[in-house]
Scaffold this motif. Sequence first.
Motif, PDB file in Angstrom:
ATOM      1  N   TRP A 237       0.800  -1.229   0.000  1.00  0.00           N
ATOM      2  CA  TRP A 237       0.000   0.000   0.000  1.00  0.00           C
ATOM      3  C   TRP A 237       0.830   1.276   0.000  1.00  0.00           C
ATOM      4  O   TRP A 237       0.306   2.321  -0.375  1.00  0.00           O
ATOM      5  CB  TRP A 237      -0.957  -0.006   1.204  1.00  0.00           C
ATOM      6  CG  TRP A 237      -1.915  -1.145   1.138  1.00  0.00           C
ATOM      7  CD1 TRP A 237      -3.108  -1.200   0.459  1.00  0.00           C
ATOM      8  CD2 TRP A 237      -1.742  -2.433   1.741  1.00  0.00           C
ATOM      9  NE1 TRP A 237      -3.681  -2.435   0.608  1.00  0.00           N
ATOM     10  CE2 TRP A 237      -2.871  -3.217   1.388  1.00  0.00           C
ATOM     11  CE3 TRP A 237      -0.755  -3.004   2.534  1.00  0.00           C
ATOM     12  CZ2 TRP A 237      -3.031  -4.528   1.816  1.00  0.00           C
ATOM     13  CZ3 TRP A 237      -0.908  -4.317   2.962  1.00  0.00           C
ATOM     14  CH2 TRP A 237      -2.039  -5.061   2.608  1.00  0.00           C
ATOM     15  N   ASN A 238       2.087   1.229   0.422  1.00  0.00           N
ATOM     16  CA  ASN A 238       2.858   2.479   0.439  1.00  0.00           C
ATOM     17  C   ASN A 238       3.685   2.677  -0.825  1.00  0.00           C
ATOM     18  O   ASN A 238       4.366   3.680  -0.964  1.00  0.00           O
ATOM     19  CB  ASN A 238       3.727   2.603   1.698  1.00  0.00           C
ATOM     20  CG  ASN A 238       4.903   1.642   1.758  1.00  0.00           C
ATOM     21  OD1 ASN A 238       5.386   1.158   0.741  1.00  0.00           O
ATOM     22  ND2 ASN A 238       5.373   1.361   2.970  1.00  0.00           N
ATOM     23  N   ALA A 242      -2.397  -1.169  -7.789  1.00  0.00           N
ATOM     24  CA  ALA A 242      -3.288  -2.289  -7.482  1.00  0.00           C
ATOM     25  C   ALA A 242      -2.845  -3.605  -8.115  1.00  0.00           C
ATOM     26  O   ALA A 242      -2.836  -4.653  -7.462  1.00  0.00           O
ATOM     27  CB  ALA A 242      -4.711  -1.936  -7.915  1.00  0.00           C
ATOM     28  N   ARG A 245       0.145  -4.881  -6.414  1.00  0.00           N
ATOM     29  CA  ARG A 245      -0.221  -5.288  -5.048  1.00  0.00           C
ATOM     30  C   ARG A 245      -0.697  -6.738  -5.045  1.00  0.00           C
ATOM     31  O   ARG A 245      -0.318  -7.535  -4.175  1.00  0.00           O
ATOM     32  CB  ARG A 245      -1.311  -4.352  -4.530  1.00  0.00           C
ATOM     33  CG  ARG A 245      -1.690  -4.527  -3.073  1.00  0.00           C
ATOM     34  CD  ARG A 245      -2.754  -3.490  -2.694  1.00  0.00           C
ATOM     35  NE  ARG A 245      -2.311  -2.145  -3.054  1.00  0.00           N
ATOM     36  CZ  ARG A 245      -3.106  -1.199  -3.515  1.00  0.00           C
ATOM     37  NH1 ARG A 245      -4.409  -1.437  -3.686  1.00  0.00           N
ATOM     38  NH2 ARG A 245      -2.628  -0.014  -3.806  1.00  0.00           N
ATOM     39  N   ARG A 263      -2.685  -4.449   5.957  1.00  0.00           N
ATOM     40  CA  ARG A 263      -3.301  -3.225   5.444  1.00  0.00           C
ATOM     41  C   ARG A 263      -3.560  -2.235   6.580  1.00  0.00           C
ATOM     42  O   ARG A 263      -3.282  -1.030   6.462  1.00  0.00           O
ATOM     43  CB  ARG A 263      -4.612  -3.567   4.734  1.00  0.00           C
ATOM     44  CG  ARG A 263      -5.301  -2.374   4.109  1.00  0.00           C
ATOM     45  CD  ARG A 263      -6.524  -2.765   3.323  1.00  0.00           C
ATOM     46  NE  ARG A 263      -7.607  -3.234   4.186  1.00  0.00           N
ATOM     47  CZ  ARG A 263      -8.883  -3.352   3.784  1.00  0.00           C
ATOM     48  NH1 ARG A 263      -9.206  -3.067   2.535  1.00  0.00           N
ATOM     49  NH2 ARG A 263      -9.798  -3.780   4.616  1.00  0.00           N
ATOM     50  N   THR A 266      -0.302  -0.673   7.885  1.00  0.00           N
ATOM     51  CA  THR A 266       0.197   0.348   6.967  1.00  0.00           C
ATOM     52  C   THR A 266      -0.631   1.623   7.086  1.00  0.00           C
ATOM     53  O   THR A 266      -0.091   2.736   7.107  1.00  0.00           O
ATOM     54  CB  THR A 266       0.163  -0.173   5.524  1.00  0.00           C
ATOM     55  OG1 THR A 266       0.721  -1.484   5.466  1.00  0.00           O
ATOM     56  CG2 THR A 266       0.945   0.740   4.592  1.00  0.00           C
ATOM     57  N   LEU A 267      -1.947   1.465   7.168  1.00  0.00           N
ATOM     58  CA  LEU A 267      -2.825   2.619   7.329  1.00  0.00           C
ATOM     59  C   LEU A 267      -2.546   3.333   8.646  1.00  0.00           C
ATOM     60  O   LEU A 267      -2.471   4.571   8.687  1.00  0.00           O
ATOM     61  CB  LEU A 267      -4.288   2.175   7.270  1.00  0.00           C
ATOM     62  CG  LEU A 267      -5.327   3.286   7.464  1.00  0.00           C
ATOM     63  CD1 LEU A 267      -5.234   4.318   6.348  1.00  0.00           C
ATOM     64  CD2 LEU A 267      -6.741   2.699   7.534  1.00  0.00           C
ATOM     65  N   VAL A 291      -0.717   6.311   0.968  1.00  0.00           N
ATOM     66  CA  VAL A 291      -1.204   5.111   1.662  1.00  0.00           C
ATOM     67  C   VAL A 291      -2.686   5.247   1.976  1.00  0.00           C
ATOM     68  O   VAL A 291      -3.472   4.310   1.738  1.00  0.00           O
ATOM     69  CB  VAL A 291      -0.401   4.884   2.946  1.00  0.00           C
ATOM     70  CG1 VAL A 291      -1.076   3.830   3.820  1.00  0.00           C
ATOM     71  CG2 VAL A 291       1.019   4.475   2.645  1.00  0.00           C
ATOM     72  N   ALA A 294      -4.676   4.787  -1.093  1.00  0.00           N
ATOM     73  CA  ALA A 294      -4.618   3.400  -1.581  1.00  0.00           C
ATOM     74  C   ALA A 294      -5.498   2.477  -0.743  1.00  0.00           C
ATOM     75  O   ALA A 294      -6.240   1.646  -1.283  1.00  0.00           O
ATOM     76  CB  ALA A 294      -3.170   2.913  -1.564  1.00  0.00           C
ATOM     77  N   VAL A 295      -5.413   2.603   0.573  1.00  0.00           N
ATOM     78  CA  VAL A 295      -6.178   1.724   1.452  1.00  0.00           C
ATOM     79  C   VAL A 295      -7.662   2.033   1.374  1.00  0.00           C
ATOM     80  O   VAL A 295      -8.504   1.129   1.173  1.00  0.00           O
ATOM     81  CB  VAL A 295      -5.675   1.831   2.906  1.00  0.00           C
ATOM     82  CG1 VAL A 295      -6.600   1.069   3.851  1.00  0.00           C
ATOM     83  CG2 VAL A 295      -4.251   1.279   3.011  1.00  0.00           C
ATOM     84  N   GLU A 298      -9.632   1.021  -1.750  1.00  0.00           N
ATOM     85  CA  GLU A 298      -9.961  -0.381  -2.006  1.00  0.00           C
ATOM     86  C   GLU A 298     -11.404  -0.707  -1.666  1.00  0.00           C
ATOM     87  O   GLU A 298     -11.920  -1.748  -2.067  1.00  0.00           O
ATOM     88  CB  GLU A 298      -9.037  -1.290  -1.202  1.00  0.00           C
ATOM     89  CG  GLU A 298      -7.600  -1.308  -1.703  1.00  0.00           C
ATOM     90  CD  GLU A 298      -6.757  -2.327  -1.007  1.00  0.00           C
ATOM     91  OE1 GLU A 298      -5.863  -2.907  -1.646  1.00  0.00           O
ATOM     92  OE2 GLU A 298      -6.968  -2.566   0.205  1.00  0.00           O
TER      93      GLU A 298
END
Length: 299
Positions: A237-238, A242, A245, A263, A266-267, A291, A294-295, A298
Amino acid sequence: MATGQRHPGVCPVDDGLVRRLVGGQFPRWGGLAVERFRSGGTVNAMFRLGDDMVVRLPLVEGGAGDVPVEQAWLPRLAPLLPVSVPEVLGAGEPAEGYPWPWSVYRWLPGENPEAGALGAPVPLAEDLAGFVAAMWSVTLPGAPQAHRGGPLASLDAETRAAIEELRGIPEEGVDCDAAVAVWEEALRAPGWTGPPVWLHADLMPGNLLVDGGRLSSVIDFGCLGVGDPACDLFPAWNLLPAEAREAFRAALGVDDATWLRGRARTLSQALIALPYYRRTNRVMAGNARYVIRAVLGEG
C-alpha cells in the motif's frame, strides 16, 4: 536526513563533525571527502565518505539504540537475503561532543522508488515478495522483538487518536469514518498465532533502492526483529499500484487475516505520520497521503 526535521532533541551534525569523528577513529579514511546526503528521513543523518562509503549518525536519542542492532545483525542476515543490505565497515563511538554510536557503511548505489512512478511495478512487487519471504524464512536465534511487531491491538489507542486529530484537519480530506472501519475490521480478524517471524519492519520507499526498476538493495534495518508477518506487507500500500499489489500478495501466499492486518498496520502508520509531518516533511507526508488513498480506495 534532516529534511523537515521536527523531532525533539535533535543533535546538530555537519560535515566538520563527521570529518573529526572519522579522522579520530578511522584515520585511514581521514583524508576522504565528506558530503551530506539529503533525503526525507527524520531519524538519521547520512554523509558520503569518499566514493564508496557512507557515514550514518542518529539525529535523536531514539535512533541511537538501532545502531548496535544493525551492527550486530546485518553481517548475519546479509548472506541469507536476495538483495544487497548495508555492509558495516566501521563502528563509531561517541566523541567530539557527539553523544551516540554511529556507523560507516559501504555505499549502495540506486535510487528510492516513487509511488505512482514505477517503471516495472509487477517485477518490483515480485522482487519485494522475494525479500520478504527470505526474511520470514530466517531462523537465526536470539532475535529482538521487532519495532511495532506485536499484536495489532497494541496500536489501537495511537491509531484512534490520529484519526481524531485528522478529523480536525478537514483540508486533508481524509474519510475518517472509512479509516475507522478498516481499522476495526482488522482488529476483528484473527491475530497471528504462529511463531514470530523475522522482519525488516520498516519497508518504506525511502528504505528501498532500485536499479532499472528492480529492487537492488534494502537499507535501514533499525527496526528489525521478530513479530507478526503482517508488519512486512507495507509495500503493498505504500508503494505498489493495485495490479502489482495483487502480484505481491500472490507471490507471498498471504492469508486473508494477515493481509487485513498488514493493510491496517500500513494505514495506522500513515494516519499517525500525516498530522505529524504534514507541514514539516514533504516526503513523509506525501507517502502518508498515498497510503491513505490506496487503502481507503480499495473500498
